[in-house]
Design a protein around this motif. Structure first.
Motif, PDB file in Angstrom:
ATOM      1  N   ARG A   1       0.833  -1.202   0.000  1.00 44.78           N
ATOM      2  CA  ARG A   1       0.000   0.000   0.000  1.00 44.78           C
ATOM      3  C   ARG A   1       0.869   1.254   0.000  1.00 44.78           C
ATOM      4  O   ARG A   1       2.030   1.218   0.389  1.00 44.78           O
ATOM      5  N   PRO A   2       0.287   2.374  -0.401  1.00 39.37           N
ATOM      6  CA  PRO A   2       1.037   3.639  -0.326  1.00 39.37           C
ATOM      7  C   PRO A   2       1.545   3.901   1.087  1.00 39.37           C
ATOM      8  O   PRO A   2       0.848   3.651   2.074  1.00 39.37           O
ATOM      9  N   GLY A   3       2.787   4.356   1.188  1.00 37.65           N
ATOM     10  CA  GLY A   3       3.349   4.672   2.494  1.00 37.65           C
ATOM     11  C   GLY A   3       4.089   3.540   3.153  1.00 37.65           C
ATOM     12  O   GLY A   3       4.640   3.696   4.240  1.00 37.65           O
ATOM     13  N   THR A   4       4.111   2.352   2.502  1.00 37.99           N
ATOM     14  CA  THR A   4       4.849   1.225   3.055  1.00 37.99           C
ATOM     15  C   THR A   4       5.826   0.719   2.004  1.00 37.99           C
ATOM     16  O   THR A   4       5.747   1.071   0.830  1.00 37.99           O
ATOM     17  N   ALA A   5       6.750  -0.116   2.438  1.00 39.80           N
ATOM     18  CA  ALA A   5       7.775  -0.642   1.522  1.00 39.80           C
ATOM     19  C   ALA A   5       7.602  -2.140   1.373  1.00 39.80           C
ATOM     20  O   ALA A   5       7.164  -2.832   2.298  1.00 39.80           O
ATOM     21  N   ALA A   6       7.947  -2.664   0.206  1.00 39.22           N
ATOM     22  CA  ALA A   6       7.880  -4.103  -0.025  1.00 39.22           C
ATOM     23  C   ALA A   6       8.882  -4.820   0.873  1.00 39.22           C
ATOM     24  O   ALA A   6       9.987  -4.337   1.119  1.00 39.22           O
ATOM     25  N   ALA A   7       8.486  -5.992   1.364  1.00 39.83           N
ATOM     26  CA  ALA A   7       9.373  -6.763   2.232  1.00 39.83           C
ATOM     27  C   ALA A   7      10.538  -7.322   1.425  1.00 39.83           C
ATOM     28  O   ALA A   7      10.332  -8.025   0.446  1.00 39.83           O
TER      29      ALA A   7
ATOM     30  N   GLY B   1      -1.660   4.682  -5.544  1.00 43.52           N
ATOM     31  CA  GLY B   1      -2.902   5.189  -4.992  1.00 43.52           C
ATOM     32  C   GLY B   1      -4.086   4.710  -5.793  1.00 43.52           C
ATOM     33  O   GLY B   1      -3.973   3.827  -6.648  1.00 43.52           O
ATOM     34  N   THR B   2      -5.244   5.285  -5.509  1.00 44.91           N
ATOM     35  CA  THR B   2      -6.459   4.954  -6.244  1.00 44.91           C
ATOM     36  C   THR B   2      -6.844   6.115  -7.155  1.00 44.91           C
ATOM     37  O   THR B   2      -6.429   7.264  -6.937  1.00 44.91           O
TER      38      THR B   2
ATOM     39  N   LEU C   1      -5.635  13.825  -3.445  1.00 49.69           N
ATOM     40  CA  LEU C   1      -4.996  13.246  -2.265  1.00 49.69           C
ATOM     41  C   LEU C   1      -3.663  12.579  -2.606  1.00 49.69           C
ATOM     42  O   LEU C   1      -2.792  12.455  -1.738  1.00 49.69           O
ATOM     43  N   VAL C   2      -3.525  12.121  -3.843  1.00 49.25           N
ATOM     44  CA  VAL C   2      -2.248  11.597  -4.324  1.00 49.25           C
ATOM     45  C   VAL C   2      -2.003  12.211  -5.700  1.00 49.25           C
ATOM     46  O   VAL C   2      -2.949  12.520  -6.428  1.00 49.25           O
ATOM     47  N   PRO C   3      -0.752  12.393  -6.075  1.00 52.32           N
ATOM     48  CA  PRO C   3      -0.475  13.015  -7.378  1.00 52.32           C
ATOM     49  C   PRO C   3      -0.745  12.058  -8.528  1.00 52.32           C
ATOM     50  O   PRO C   3      -0.506  10.851  -8.423  1.00 52.32           O
ATOM     51  N   ALA C   4      -1.232  12.608  -9.611  1.00 51.83           N
ATOM     52  CA  ALA C   4      -1.376  11.831 -10.837  1.00 51.83           C
ATOM     53  C   ALA C   4       0.007  11.602 -11.445  1.00 51.83           C
ATOM     54  O   ALA C   4       0.876  12.463 -11.361  1.00 51.83           O
ATOM     55  N   VAL C   5       0.199  10.432 -12.032  1.00 57.33           N
ATOM     56  CA  VAL C   5       1.445  10.112 -12.722  1.00 57.33           C
ATOM     57  C   VAL C   5       1.095   9.687 -14.139  1.00 57.33           C
ATOM     58  O   VAL C   5       0.368   8.710 -14.338  1.00 57.33           O
ATOM     59  N   ARG C   6       1.592  10.417 -15.108  1.00 55.93           N
ATOM     60  CA  ARG C   6       1.396  10.054 -16.517  1.00 55.93           C
ATOM     61  C   ARG C   6       2.675   9.396 -17.041  1.00 55.93           C
ATOM     62  O   ARG C   6       3.774   9.701 -16.567  1.00 55.93           O
TER      63      ARG C   6
END
Length: 347
Positions: free
Chosen positions: A276-282, A293-294, A302-307
């Motif tokens: 999820r956003p804000g966490t890192a993969a193990a 994000g959604t 609430l989260v930036p758009a990424v193109r």
């Protein structure tokens, strides 16, 4: 006892209503409601079986509620499918959408849901393209050429009229030919070409939409050209490496996606290789990434758009019941205004 009745809309009545409002804006509004916490999405009912031909068949009951300042909206979509239905000359999926009276809880409207469900799915793709797609794009690829493909082309010409080039691929050459013939009659402004392979189709356009029933991933990252956007509408077309190597990955509801291991992204979330956003993969689980994000969070800022720029962006919706509820509510209100539909007495 008081007389009870409900309004029934067949497909022509549904189509008449859809001409009077913009389904893309309806979906965008519902996504904002979801991101703001004004929705309820109960666990869907799911019943799979094999029909007499041994083909995978299923029934899905999807309930939902929207809580807005003026009122609350309640409803359900019952959408059933058998993968061999096209061989019978009917669409793979079909069903009914219900709008409930918020005071009596009775169904007050039932509508044919096959096309309505497809248009809701296509509308989500259009919103995602508007917010996350390439800055400029001139072509669209569709993998899968059934009812969902037609709904996507219907909304493409309404929302991106400058895009005229479409490439399609399907394992069935007959279905591909049928889509080309249909598009020539319905949307003659489009030039629709059939690719010889899925690889050729994906590399032909900066935007690819997967609309298949595949549960065997087959699209590797090497097929995807830089600056591309992939709308992974179906269950299992993209390989793990596509998600792990993307510039950005967006979903619609991460809880729903993670709960379904049949989806590649759902399994990656369960394994911790995507988080999820804000966490890192193990680290112990190997290379990983974070979901950005959604789409609703993007719409609310609430989260930036990424193109896509030097890489590619992936949109992976689950297919939320509240989008169907928002759509059937818009249809209900429009049907009342137009006076369309058939009144059925229940008592």
């Amino acid at each position: 006892m008081s007389q009870e009745s409900l309004l029934f809309l067949n497909r022509p009545a549904v189509l008449a209503c859809l001409e009077k409002f913009d389904p893309v804006e309806v979906v965008a509004e519902v996504l904002r409601d979801q991101a703001a916490g004004r929705t309820e999405i109960p666990t869907e009912g799911y019943l799979p079986w094999r029909n007499g031909n041994g083909a995978y068949s299923r029934a899905i009951a999807m309930l939902g509620a929207l809580h807005r300042e003026t009122s609350s909206v309640y409803g359900m979509k019952l959408i059933n499918a058998a993968v061999d239905n096209p061989s019978r000359g009917i669409e793979r999926a079909g069903g009914l959408s219900f709008a409930f009276n918020p005071e009596t809880a009775r169904p007050e409207l039932i509508a044919e849901a096959g096309y309505l469900s497809a248009i809701r799915t296509a509308a989500y793709t259009m919103v995602s393209l508007r917010e996350l797609g390439p800055e400029q794009w001139d072509g669209l690829t569709l993998i899968g050429t059934g009812a969902l493909a037609r709904a996507h082309l219907d909304l493409l010409v309404r929302n991106f009229p400058e895009v005229r080039r479409v490439t399609v691929f399907d394992l069935s050459a007959e279905r591909s030919a049928q889509l080309v013939a249909w598009a020539a009659g319905q949307h003659p402004q489009l030039t629709v070409a059939v690719a010889a392979s899925a690889a050729e189709a994906v590399s032909a356009s900066p935007v690819t939409v997967t609309l298949t029933t595949s549960d065997d991933p087959y699209v590797p990252a090497s097929w995807i050209r830089p600056g591309s956007f992939l709308a992974h509408v179906s269950l299992g077309d993209l390989t793990e490496e596509v998600f792990l190597g993307a510039e950005a990955v967006f979903g619609d509801d991460l809880d729903l996606i993670e709960e379904n291991p049949r989806r590649i992204l759902g399994r990656l979330l369960q394994e911790g290789r995507v988080t999820r956003p804000g966490t890192a993969a193990a680290p112990a689980t190997g290379p990983g990434r974070t979901v950005d994000g959604t789409l609703g969070q993007v719409l609310l800022g609430l989260v930036p758009a990424v193109r896509p720029s030097t890489g590619y962006v992936v949109s992976n919706p689950f297919g939320m019941s509240i989008l169907d509820v928002g759509m059937i509510d818009a249809v209900r209100r429009t049907a009342v205004e137009l006076g369309v539909g058939q009144r059925l007495d229940l008592l």
